[in-house]
Design a protein around this motif. Structure first.
Motif, PDB file in Angstrom:
ATOM      1  N   MET A 124       9.149  42.627  50.163  1.00 17.53           N
ATOM      2  CA  MET A 124      10.262  41.554  50.098  1.00 17.53           C
ATOM      3  C   MET A 124      11.445  42.113  51.085  1.00 17.53           C
ATOM      4  SD  MET A 124      10.626  40.180  46.265  1.00 17.53           S
ATOM      5  CE  MET A 124      10.372  41.898  45.674  1.00 17.53           C
ATOM      6  N   THR A 125      11.791  41.179  51.686  1.00 13.43           N
ATOM      7  CA  THR A 125      13.216  41.208  52.508  1.00 13.43           C
ATOM      8  C   THR A 125      14.607  41.005  52.024  1.00 13.43           C
ATOM      9  OG1 THR A 125      11.772  40.804  54.538  1.00 13.43           O
ATOM     10  CG2 THR A 125      14.246  40.554  55.011  1.00 13.43           C
ATOM     11  N   ALA A 126      15.516  41.852  51.876  1.00 12.02           N
ATOM     12  CA  ALA A 126      16.698  41.793  51.339  1.00 12.02           C
ATOM     13  C   ALA A 126      17.775  42.172  52.015  1.00 12.02           C
ATOM     14  CB  ALA A 126      16.514  42.327  49.877  1.00 12.02           C
ATOM     15  N   ALA A 127      18.822  41.631  52.131  1.00  9.42           N
ATOM     16  CA  ALA A 127      20.004  42.315  52.694  1.00  9.42           C
ATOM     17  C   ALA A 127      21.307  41.920  52.012  1.00  9.42           C
ATOM     18  CB  ALA A 127      20.032  41.556  54.041  1.00  9.42           C
ATOM     19  N   PRO A 128      22.523  42.578  52.177  1.00  5.66           N
ATOM     20  CA  PRO A 128      23.874  42.186  51.444  1.00  5.66           C
ATOM     21  C   PRO A 128      24.191  40.658  51.684  1.00  5.66           C
ATOM     22  CG  PRO A 128      23.926  44.400  52.756  1.00  5.66           C
ATOM     23  CD  PRO A 128      22.625  43.664  53.068  1.00  5.66           C
ATOM     24  N   GLY A 129      24.629  40.233  50.719  1.00  7.67           N
ATOM     25  CA  GLY A 129      25.137  38.730  50.914  1.00  7.67           C
ATOM     26  C   GLY A 129      26.582  38.657  51.766  1.00  7.67           C
ATOM     27  N   ALA A 130      27.003  37.395  51.889  1.00  3.96           N
ATOM     28  CA  ALA A 130      28.040  37.263  52.938  1.00  3.96           C
ATOM     29  C   ALA A 130      29.459  38.227  52.698  1.00  3.96           C
ATOM     30  CB  ALA A 130      28.227  35.769  53.155  1.00  3.96           C
ATOM     31  N   ARG A 131      29.639  38.238  51.259  1.00  2.09           N
ATOM     32  CA  ARG A 131      30.711  39.099  50.926  1.00  2.09           C
ATOM     33  C   ARG A 131      30.293  40.534  50.545  1.00  2.09           C
ATOM     34  NH1 ARG A 131      31.424  34.076  48.594  1.00  2.09           N
ATOM     35  NH2 ARG A 131      33.309  32.746  49.207  1.00  2.09           N
ATOM     36  N   ASN A 132      29.042  40.904  50.292  1.00  6.74           N
ATOM     37  CA  ASN A 132      28.523  41.820  49.655  1.00  6.74           C
ATOM     38  C   ASN A 132      29.277  42.337  48.457  1.00  6.74           C
ATOM     39  OD1 ASN A 132      26.998  44.056  49.491  1.00  6.74           O
ATOM     40  ND2 ASN A 132      28.363  45.467  50.780  1.00  6.74           N
ATOM     41  N   ALA A 133      29.544  41.045  47.527  1.00  6.30           N
ATOM     42  CA  ALA A 133      30.316  41.374  46.358  1.00  6.30           C
ATOM     43  C   ALA A 133      29.500  40.459  45.325  1.00  6.30           C
ATOM     44  CB  ALA A 133      31.671  40.825  46.729  1.00  6.30           C
ATOM     45  N   LEU A 134      30.175  40.477  43.954  1.00  8.40           N
ATOM     46  CA  LEU A 134      29.703  39.941  42.813  1.00  8.40           C
ATOM     47  C   LEU A 134      29.733  38.400  43.035  1.00  8.40           C
ATOM     48  CD1 LEU A 134      28.803  40.593  39.953  1.00  8.40           C
ATOM     49  CD2 LEU A 134      30.929  39.835  39.141  1.00  8.40           C
ATOM     50  N   THR A 135      30.663  38.108  43.776  1.00 11.67           N
ATOM     51  CA  THR A 135      30.917  36.434  43.904  1.00 11.67           C
ATOM     52  C   THR A 135      30.015  35.884  44.935  1.00 11.67           C
ATOM     53  OG1 THR A 135      32.815  36.962  45.561  1.00 11.67           O
ATOM     54  CG2 THR A 135      33.268  36.214  43.064  1.00 11.67           C
ATOM     55  N   ASP A 136      29.133  36.758  45.384  1.00 10.69           N
ATOM     56  CA  ASP A 136      27.797  35.994  46.171  1.00 10.69           C
ATOM     57  C   ASP A 136      27.018  35.432  45.203  1.00 10.69           C
ATOM     58  OD1 ASP A 136      28.755  36.992  48.900  1.00 10.69           O
ATOM     59  OD2 ASP A 136      27.716  38.989  48.680  1.00 10.69           O
ATOM     60  N   VAL A 137      26.930  35.680  43.978  1.00 10.23           N
ATOM     61  CA  VAL A 137      26.273  35.074  43.076  1.00 10.23           C
ATOM     62  C   VAL A 137      26.825  33.633  42.707  1.00 10.23           C
ATOM     63  CG1 VAL A 137      25.570  34.895  40.479  1.00 10.23           C
ATOM     64  CG2 VAL A 137      25.000  36.982  42.054  1.00 10.23           C
ATOM     65  N   SER A 138      26.344  32.481  43.159  1.00 13.46           N
ATOM     66  CA  SER A 138      26.798  31.094  42.971  1.00 13.46           C
ATOM     67  C   SER A 138      27.371  31.169  41.555  1.00 13.46           C
ATOM     68  CB  SER A 138      26.010  30.180  43.430  1.00 13.46           C
ATOM     69  OG  SER A 138      26.712  28.931  43.145  1.00 13.46           O
ATOM     70  N   GLY A 139      28.519  30.589  41.177  1.00 14.01           N
ATOM     71  CA  GLY A 139      29.079  30.326  39.889  1.00 14.01           C
ATOM     72  C   GLY A 139      29.880  31.391  39.091  1.00 14.01           C
ATOM     73  N   LEU A 140      30.267  32.426  39.819  1.00 14.20           N
ATOM     74  CA  LEU A 140      31.076  33.474  39.569  1.00 14.20           C
ATOM     75  C   LEU A 140      32.394  33.522  40.264  1.00 14.20           C
ATOM     76  CD1 LEU A 140      28.383  36.290  38.607  1.00 14.20           C
ATOM     77  CD2 LEU A 140      29.496  34.602  36.993  1.00 14.20           C
ATOM     78  N   LEU A 141      33.565  33.855  39.675  1.00 10.18           N
ATOM     79  CA  LEU A 141      34.679  34.110  40.284  1.00 10.18           C
ATOM     80  C   LEU A 141      35.294  35.264  39.833  1.00 10.18           C
ATOM     81  CD1 LEU A 141      36.035  30.655  39.838  1.00 10.18           C
ATOM     82  CD2 LEU A 141      35.122  31.522  41.835  1.00 10.18           C
ATOM     83  N   VAL A 142      36.036  36.153  40.505  1.00 11.98           N
ATOM     84  CA  VAL A 142      36.654  37.439  40.210  1.00 11.98           C
ATOM     85  C   VAL A 142      38.205  37.388  40.487  1.00 11.98           C
ATOM     86  CG1 VAL A 142      36.880  40.001  40.406  1.00 11.98           C
ATOM     87  CG2 VAL A 142      34.619  38.675  40.414  1.00 11.98           C
ATOM     88  N   GLY A 143      38.992  38.024  39.328  1.00 11.71           N
ATOM     89  CA  GLY A 143      40.287  38.202  39.414  1.00 11.71           C
ATOM     90  C   GLY A 143      40.903  39.458  38.779  1.00 11.71           C
ATOM     91  N   HIS A 144      42.022  39.786  39.412  1.00  6.20           N
ATOM     92  CA  HIS A 144      42.539  41.025  38.910  1.00  6.20           C
ATOM     93  C   HIS A 144      43.999  40.506  38.652  1.00  6.20           C
ATOM     94  CE1 HIS A 144      39.621  43.092  41.027  1.00  6.20           C
ATOM     95  NE2 HIS A 144      39.696  42.862  42.213  1.00  6.20           N
ATOM     96  N   HIS A 145      44.478  41.744  37.826  1.00  5.42           N
ATOM     97  CA  HIS A 145      46.157  41.586  37.504  1.00  5.42           C
ATOM     98  C   HIS A 145      46.259  43.114  37.137  1.00  5.42           C
ATOM     99  CE1 HIS A 145      50.095  40.311  36.856  1.00  5.42           C
ATOM    100  NE2 HIS A 145      50.181  41.044  35.681  1.00  5.42           N
ATOM    101  N   HIS A 146      47.394  43.648  37.836  1.00  2.00           N
ATOM    102  CA  HIS A 146      47.738  45.208  37.499  1.00  2.00           C
ATOM    103  C   HIS A 146      49.183  45.557  37.903  1.00  2.00           C
ATOM    104  CE1 HIS A 146      46.632  45.220  41.809  1.00  2.00           C
ATOM    105  NE2 HIS A 146      47.676  45.910  41.923  1.00  2.00           N
ATOM    106  N   VAL A 147      49.668  46.578  37.083  1.00  4.31           N
ATOM    107  CA  VAL A 147      51.009  47.077  37.781  1.00  4.31           C
ATOM    108  C   VAL A 147      50.633  48.581  38.153  1.00  4.31           C
ATOM    109  CG1 VAL A 147      52.144  45.628  36.161  1.00  4.31           C
ATOM    110  CG2 VAL A 147      51.223  47.895  35.380  1.00  4.31           C
ATOM    111  N   LEU A 148      51.348  48.826  39.422  1.00  2.00           N
ATOM    112  CA  LEU A 148      51.204  50.133  39.787  1.00  2.00           C
ATOM    113  C   LEU A 148      52.525  50.492  40.486  1.00  2.00           C
ATOM    114  CD1 LEU A 148      49.509  52.345  40.766  1.00  2.00           C
ATOM    115  CD2 LEU A 148      48.789  51.002  42.967  1.00  2.00           C
ATOM    116  N   ASP A 149      53.151  51.679  39.956  1.00  2.00           N
ATOM    117  CA  ASP A 149      54.495  52.050  40.436  1.00  2.00           C
ATOM    118  C   ASP A 149      53.968  53.135  41.628  1.00  2.00           C
ATOM    119  OD1 ASP A 149      56.619  53.560  40.816  1.00  2.00           O
ATOM    120  OD2 ASP A 149      57.111  53.448  38.716  1.00  2.00           O
ATOM    121  N   PRO A 150      54.700  52.849  42.726  1.00  2.04           N
ATOM    122  CA  PRO A 150      54.266  53.679  43.847  1.00  2.04           C
ATOM    123  C   PRO A 150      54.640  55.250  43.736  1.00  2.04           C
ATOM    124  CG  PRO A 150      55.447  51.795  44.748  1.00  2.04           C
ATOM    125  CD  PRO A 150      55.656  51.779  43.099  1.00  2.04           C
ATOM    126  N   ASP A 151      55.625  55.348  42.676  1.00  2.00           N
ATOM    127  CA  ASP A 151      56.102  56.727  42.337  1.00  2.00           C
ATOM    128  C   ASP A 151      55.301  57.175  41.013  1.00  2.00           C
ATOM    129  OD1 ASP A 151      57.806  57.021  44.472  1.00  2.00           O
ATOM    130  OD2 ASP A 151      59.242  55.924  43.310  1.00  2.00           O
TER     131      ASP A 151
END
Length: 353
Positions: A1-28
Motif C-alpha cells: 500500500m502507498t501512503a504519505a503524510p497528509g496536507a498538514r501532517n497533523a491530526l486535522t487531516d482527519v476530516s471532522g476533527l478540529l484542534v485548539g489550545h489555551h495556555h499561560v506561559l510566563d517568559p521568566d
C-alpha cells in the motif's frame, strides 16, 4: 500500500476533527514560579466514535469507563488533553460549557434542542513543578481551547505541552498523519496528536537521534547524528526531577470504525509510544491514548474473510500499523518543535548541527 503524510501532517487531516489550545506561559518561568501550563482540545463536531487505552500505572483521566466498547455511549464530542495533573481535569467543565452553548451533545429533549449533554473524556499530564505549582488549567482554559479549535494549530510548547518535559529535555505537542492512496485503506487518513511528557528518554544517547525516528530513519526528519561535543552535553543533563509523568494523546481516522475498531487503534498507539520513549508505561506514568473515528471516508470493499473474523479486519490491520507510526512521528515532532522553558533545554538547542 502507498501512503504519505497528509496536507498538514497533523491530526486535522482527519476530516471532522478540529484542534485548539489555551495556555499561560510566563517568559521568566522557573521551577516553582511563573505560569507554565495549558490544555489542548480535540473537537469532533457532530460526534465521533471513540475508545481509550490506558497503559500507565498512574493515570489521571475522566470519562474513560464510558468508552469501554461494552458500554452504551458510542460517541464523544471532544477530548481534553491538559496539564495541571488531576487539578487540570477542571478544564473539561469549560469544554462542556462551550459545547452546550453551541448545541453539541447527546440530545435529551425532543422539544428543546438546547438540552444536550456533551461527552468530553480527558487525560492529564503532571507538569506542576515546571512553573508555579498553583497555576493550573481551569474551566476557562477549556472553554477558550474549545473556542479556538480549528483545522490549523501550533505544535511544541503550546496548549497541554507548555509544561511538558520529555526525559531530560523539553517536551510538547506533536502531530502527524498518513493518507493511503491504494490498497484496502485507499482514501483513508490516520493521524495522531501527542503531548510528550515521559520520564523515559526520547533520544538515543549514542547518536542523539530520537528513538521515534527508528521506523522512518533520521533522514525522514532531516536529522543526522550529533557531534561528540553535543552528545557529551546532552548525556550530562540531569535526569527528570520527578517520576510522575505521562504521555497522552489521540489517534484518529476518517474510516467508519465501530467502538471495537477504535479500541484496537488506541491499543496499537501504545506500540508507537514504546518505540519512541524508553522506557514507557512506568508505574507512575499515566500513558493514555484515545482513538476517534469520524466515518467521513469510504474505503474500498475488503476481501472476503471466513465468518469467524470481522469483515473489516484487513482495514483495521492497515490502520493499526499506520497509527503506531503516526505516534512515533508525533513524539519526534513534539521534541523538534519544542523550545526551552523554565530552564529545561530543547532538543534543537542541544543538537544545533
Amino acid at each position: 500500500m502507498t501512503a504519505a503524510p497528509g496536507a498538514r501532517n497533523a491530526l486535522t487531516d482527519v476530516s471532522g476533527l478540529l484542534v485548539g489550545h489555551h495556555h499561560v506561559l510566563d517568559p521568566d518561568a522557573t521551577r516553582g514560579s511563573g505560569a507554565a501550563t495549558g490544555c489542548t482540545v480535540v473537537r469532533a463536531p457532530g460526534g465521533a466514535v471513540a475508545a481509550v487505552d490506558v497503559r500507565g500505572g498512574g493515570p489521571g483521566t475522566r470519562e474513560t469507563d464510558l468508552l469501554d466498547p461494552a458500554n452504551t455511549v458510542r460517541q464523544v464530542h471532544a477530548v481534553l488533553l491538559t496539564g495541571g495533573s488531576a487539578y487540570g481535569l477542571a478544564a473539561a467543565d469549560g469544554v462542556m460549557s462551550w459545547l452546550e452553548e453551541h448545541g453539541e451533545g447527546i440530545p435529551m429533549s425532543p422539544d428543546d434542542p438546547s438540552r444536550v449533554v456533551p461527552i468530553v473524556p480527558g487525560a492529564v499530564i503532571f507538569d506542576l513543578p515546571v512553573g508555579d505549582w498553583h497555576t493550573r488549567p481551569t474551566a476557562d482554559f477549556g472553554y477558550h481551547a474549545a473556542d479556538a479549535a480549528g483545522p490549523d494549530f501550533l505544535r511544541g510548547c503550546v496548549g497541554a505541552g507548555v509544561g511538558a518535559q520529555a526525559g531530560a529535555i523539553k517536551g510538547g505537542v506533536g502531530s502527524a498523519s498518513i493518507q493511503f492512496s491504494d490498497g484496502v485503506a485507499a482514501g483513508v487518513t490516520v493521524a495522531a496528536l501527542v503531548v510528550a511528557n515521559p520520564v523515559g528518554s526520547v533520544f538515543d544517547p549514542r547518536t542523539g537521534i530520537p528513538w521515534g525516528a527508528g521506523t522512518d530513519g533520521p533522514e525522514f526528519f532531516g536529522l543526522r547524528p550529533g557531534t561528540a561535543a553535543e552528545l557529551a552535553a546532552a548525556n550530562a543533563l540531569a535526569v527528570k526531577s520527578t517520576v510522575l509523568n505521562t504521555t497522552i494523546g489521540v489517534v484518529a481516522t476518517d474510516a467508519p470504525l465501530d467502538a471495537a475498531g477504535c479500541r484496537r487503534l488506541a491499543t496499537v498507539a501504545h506500540d508507537g509510544l514504546a518505540r519512541a520513549v524508553r522506557p514507557a508505561h512506568s508505574p507512575l506514568d499515566g500513558d493514555t491514548f484515545f482513538a476517534l473515528a469520524t466515518g467521513t471516508a469510504t474505503p474500498p470493499p475488503t476481501p472476503q474473510l471466513p465468518s469467524a473474523f470481522p469483515a473489516d479486519l484487513p482495514l483495521i490491520d492497515a490502520l493499526s500499523t499506520a497509527a503506531a507510526v503516526c505516534v512515533e512521528r508525533a513524539v519526534v515532532d513534539a521534541i523538534l518543535a519544542a523550545e526551552p522553558v523554565a530552564g529545561i533545554p530543547a532538543y534543537r538547542t542541544l543538537f544545533p548541527s
